[in-house]
Design a protein around this motif. Structure first.
Motif, PDB file in Angstrom:
ATOM      1  N   LEU A 152       0.822  -1.207   0.000  1.00  0.00           N
ATOM      2  CA  LEU A 152       0.000   0.000   0.000  1.00  0.00           C
ATOM      3  C   LEU A 152       0.857   1.258   0.000  1.00  0.00           C
ATOM      4  O   LEU A 152       0.518   2.249  -0.651  1.00  0.00           O
ATOM      5  N   LEU A 153       1.968   1.221   0.714  1.00  0.00           N
ATOM      6  CA  LEU A 153       2.837   2.386   0.748  1.00  0.00           C
ATOM      7  C   LEU A 153       3.465   2.659  -0.615  1.00  0.00           C
ATOM      8  O   LEU A 153       3.697   3.819  -0.975  1.00  0.00           O
ATOM      9  N   VAL A 154       3.751   1.618  -1.374  1.00  0.00           N
ATOM     10  CA  VAL A 154       4.315   1.823  -2.715  1.00  0.00           C
ATOM     11  C   VAL A 154       3.307   2.552  -3.594  1.00  0.00           C
ATOM     12  O   VAL A 154       3.665   3.471  -4.354  1.00  0.00           O
ATOM     13  N   ARG A 155       2.030   2.179  -3.517  1.00  0.00           N
ATOM     14  CA  ARG A 155       1.000   2.859  -4.315  1.00  0.00           C
ATOM     15  C   ARG A 155       0.837   4.311  -3.875  1.00  0.00           C
ATOM     16  O   ARG A 155       0.645   5.203  -4.705  1.00  0.00           O
ATOM     17  N   GLN A 156       0.888   4.545  -2.563  1.00  0.00           N
ATOM     18  CA  GLN A 156       0.781   5.921  -2.081  1.00  0.00           C
ATOM     19  C   GLN A 156       1.961   6.764  -2.546  1.00  0.00           C
ATOM     20  O   GLN A 156       1.792   7.915  -2.960  1.00  0.00           O
ATOM     21  N   ALA A 157       3.155   6.207  -2.475  1.00  0.00           N
ATOM     22  CA  ALA A 157       4.336   6.948  -2.926  1.00  0.00           C
ATOM     23  C   ALA A 157       4.271   7.234  -4.425  1.00  0.00           C
ATOM     24  O   ALA A 157       4.774   8.265  -4.893  1.00  0.00           O
ATOM     25  N   TYR A 158       3.646   6.341  -5.185  1.00  0.00           N
ATOM     26  CA  TYR A 158       3.499   6.590  -6.623  1.00  0.00           C
ATOM     27  C   TYR A 158       2.563   7.771  -6.864  1.00  0.00           C
ATOM     28  O   TYR A 158       2.805   8.592  -7.766  1.00  0.00           O
ATOM     29  N   LEU A 159       1.495   7.902  -6.085  1.00  0.00           N
ATOM     30  CA  LEU A 159       0.611   9.054  -6.234  1.00  0.00           C
ATOM     31  C   LEU A 159       1.316  10.348  -5.853  1.00  0.00           C
ATOM     32  O   LEU A 159       0.980  11.417  -6.360  1.00  0.00           O
ATOM     33  N   LEU A 160       2.289  10.273  -4.949  1.00  0.00           N
ATOM     34  CA  LEU A 160       3.016  11.466  -4.538  1.00  0.00           C
ATOM     35  C   LEU A 160       4.039  11.910  -5.581  1.00  0.00           C
ATOM     36  O   LEU A 160       4.256  13.104  -5.779  1.00  0.00           O
ATOM     37  N   THR A 161       4.699  10.951  -6.220  1.00  0.00           N
ATOM     38  CA  THR A 161       5.830  11.275  -7.094  1.00  0.00           C
ATOM     39  C   THR A 161       5.540  11.057  -8.568  1.00  0.00           C
ATOM     40  O   THR A 161       6.169  11.700  -9.412  1.00  0.00           O
ATOM     41  N   GLY A 162       4.650  10.134  -8.915  1.00  0.00           N
ATOM     42  CA  GLY A 162       4.421   9.800 -10.306  1.00  0.00           C
ATOM     43  C   GLY A 162       5.538   8.979 -10.915  1.00  0.00           C
ATOM     44  O   GLY A 162       5.590   8.818 -12.137  1.00  0.00           O
ATOM     45  N   ARG A 163       6.423   8.423 -10.089  1.00  0.00           N
ATOM     46  CA  ARG A 163       7.559   7.626 -10.559  1.00  0.00           C
ATOM     47  C   ARG A 163       7.553   6.284  -9.843  1.00  0.00           C
ATOM     48  O   ARG A 163       7.558   6.228  -8.605  1.00  0.00           O
ATOM     49  N   ARG A 164       7.531   5.229 -10.629  1.00  0.00           N
ATOM     50  CA  ARG A 164       7.416   3.888 -10.065  1.00  0.00           C
ATOM     51  C   ARG A 164       8.691   3.472  -9.333  1.00  0.00           C
ATOM     52  O   ARG A 164       8.632   2.920  -8.232  1.00  0.00           O
ATOM     53  N   THR A 165       9.841   3.727  -9.949  1.00  0.00           N
ATOM     54  CA  THR A 165      11.100   3.334  -9.314  1.00  0.00           C
ATOM     55  C   THR A 165      11.324   4.097  -8.022  1.00  0.00           C
ATOM     56  O   THR A 165      11.750   3.520  -7.005  1.00  0.00           O
ATOM     57  N   LEU A 166      11.050   5.390  -8.017  1.00  0.00           N
ATOM     58  CA  LEU A 166      11.224   6.190  -6.813  1.00  0.00           C
ATOM     59  C   LEU A 166      10.254   5.762  -5.721  1.00  0.00           C
ATOM     60  O   LEU A 166      10.601   5.800  -4.533  1.00  0.00           O
ATOM     61  N   ALA A 167       9.055   5.341  -6.093  1.00  0.00           N
ATOM     62  CA  ALA A 167       8.094   4.869  -5.092  1.00  0.00           C
ATOM     63  C   ALA A 167       8.608   3.617  -4.397  1.00  0.00           C
ATOM     64  O   ALA A 167       8.549   3.505  -3.167  1.00  0.00           O
ATOM     65  N   ARG A 168       9.118   2.651  -5.174  1.00  0.00           N
ATOM     66  CA  ARG A 168       9.673   1.435  -4.551  1.00  0.00           C
ATOM     67  C   ARG A 168      10.886   1.771  -3.692  1.00  0.00           C
ATOM     68  O   ARG A 168      11.043   1.238  -2.579  1.00  0.00           O
ATOM     69  N   GLU A 169      11.749   2.633  -4.198  1.00  0.00           N
ATOM     70  CA  GLU A 169      12.947   2.990  -3.441  1.00  0.00           C
ATOM     71  C   GLU A 169      12.596   3.704  -2.143  1.00  0.00           C
ATOM     72  O   GLU A 169      13.238   3.478  -1.103  1.00  0.00           O
ATOM     73  N   SER A 170      11.587   4.559  -2.160  1.00  0.00           N
ATOM     74  CA  SER A 170      11.189   5.281  -0.950  1.00  0.00           C
ATOM     75  C   SER A 170      10.706   4.328   0.126  1.00  0.00           C
ATOM     76  O   SER A 170      11.089   4.444   1.295  1.00  0.00           O
ATOM     77  N   VAL A 171       9.881   3.374  -0.263  1.00  0.00           N
ATOM     78  CA  VAL A 171       9.377   2.413   0.713  1.00  0.00           C
ATOM     79  C   VAL A 171      10.507   1.527   1.227  1.00  0.00           C
ATOM     80  O   VAL A 171      10.587   1.210   2.431  1.00  0.00           O
TER      81      VAL A 171
END
Length: 399
Positions: A152-171
């Motif tokens: 769920l956090l990966v999906r939320q981070a994607y809505l924040l950044t619009g970048r899939r790789t950055l969302a995974r890396e953030s989590v």
């Protein structure tokens, strides 16, 4: 003589949440405890910790705040001036999430977590569900938290950044930090919220703009409506985007949203209002909060985003810590060696450096015999020749 143990206190985040839930200002809490407003602010941010009698009074006040029933900001006297703006009153009154969500969404409770008795939401944080066996080791507890919240956090981070790789890396980085501070995270009242805040901070860091991969945007969603909604979200200021996602996407109430974004309750309400207006300009049907909540859920669930395994995250974090520890040790050894070499070859006493020469004015020119010129030498030869043929030298004679 042994010292008595210090009075236990909630975490700094919980202290602020309790104060915001009772609609108290930092000045009011400071007056009750007998300190300044800046001191209360330092206690709530974790920079300092109360001691002695102030700690006991502060702990007693927090206990009273946690035991008394909560009041919504709409019924508190602090928001009387909000009657001038009906929108702010509506947002404050709707701080508790609406009860008529769709069947596919979870119903967040007063603490901002999903109700275990209702279907789970694909964007908001899930509530801890009863498990047949409780984790017995820190690794098992970490894996359980990761399995429950990471997707769920990966999906939320994607809505924040619009970048899939950055969302995974953030989590991944957020959970690595949580594993490093696991004793602190394990006793936190809301471990999922702790990790979520860390993931959001990393995802929205402005330093990512300097990365080479940030120059090329990710592929947009396939659906035109999803692409347009994501563009609208990314056009919002970062603080507005994060506040809107926490309130309308995750489902936190207004005080918790304000606490997590480190803003006051009226400021968080204004951000939500302006963000909703910006979205409603492009999507008039999303002016209803329930529809906006549903569309955020669908947009987050449309992307096939997966998170790496919890074991890989733990081992990766441990390797990173070992690498930086060894690097710090190597730099320290280098500094110590350089200092020792400097002390060994440095002079033991001060040796003044000769001053460079400089012209001096006002001194007369040097006088005295110098080299004869050719003319002077010719005259000297003539004189010597003439004297050789002259009269003899007279010598005195005694009589």
């Amino acid at each position: 003589m042994t010292q008595s143990p210090a009075t236990p206190l909630p975490t700094p985040k919980e202290r602020r949440r309790l104060r915001e839930a009772k609609s108290l200002t930092q000045a009011q809490v400071a007056a009750k405890v007998g300190v300044t407003r800046e001191t209360v602010r330092s206690w709530e941010t974790g920079r300092t910790s109360p001691r002695g009698r102030k700690r006991e009074v502060y702990a007693r006040l927090l206990t009273e705040l946690s035991s008394t029933p909560e009041r919504t900001p709409a019924h508190d006297g602090r928001d009387r001036r909000a009657h001038r703006r009906p929108e702010l009153v509506a947002v404050a009154a709707s701080s508790a999430p609406p009860a008529d969500r769709t069947a596919q969404t979870a119903q967040p409770n007063r603490a901002g977590r999903a109700d275990p008795s209702k279907p789970r939401h694909t964007v908001s944080d899930p509530a801890p569900e009863p498990e047949p066996t409780r984790p017995t080791t820190p690794a098992e507890a970490f894996d359980a938290l990761y399995t429950r919240t990471a997707p769920l956090l990966v999906r939320q981070a994607y809505l924040l950044t619009g970048r899939r790789t950055l969302a995974r890396e953030s989590v991944e980085r957020a959970f690595q930090l949580a594993w490093q501070r696991w004793p602190e995270v394990a006793v936190d009242p809301n471990p999922a919220g702790w990790v979520r805040a860390a993931a959001y901070e990393y995802a929205m860091s402005p330093w990512h703009r300097m990365r080479r991969s940030h120059r090329h945007p990710d592929a947009p969603p396939a659906d035109p409506d999803d692409r347009k909604l994501l563009d609208v979200l990314l056009s919002l200021p970062p603080a507005y985007r994060r506040t809107l996602l926490l309130y309308d996407g995750v489902g936190l109430d207004l005080p918790e949203t304000a606490a997590e974004t480190e803003a006051s309750t009226p400021a968080a309400a204004n951000r939500i209002l302006h963000a909703r207006e910006a979205v409603a300009e492009q999507f008039p049907e999303l002016a209803v909060p329930e529809q906006l909540h549903r569309r955020l859920t669908e947009l987050a669930g449309a992307e096939k985003l997966d998170a790496p395994g919890s074991t890989l995250v733990r081992t990766g974090g441990e390797k990173r810590v070992r690498f930086w520890t060894r690097a710090a040790i190597a730099v320290t050894v280098l500094i110590v060696g350089t200092t020792a070499l400097t002390l060994r070859v440095a002079p033991t006493q001060y040796e003044p450096v000769p001053a460079p020469g400089a012209p001096i004015s006002g001194v007369p020119a040097l006088t005295g015999p110098g080299h004869l010129t050719e003319h002077e030498r010719e005259l000297r030869r003539q004189l010597r020749a003439e004297l050789s043929g002259g009269p003899e030298r007279l010598a005195p004679v005694a009589e």
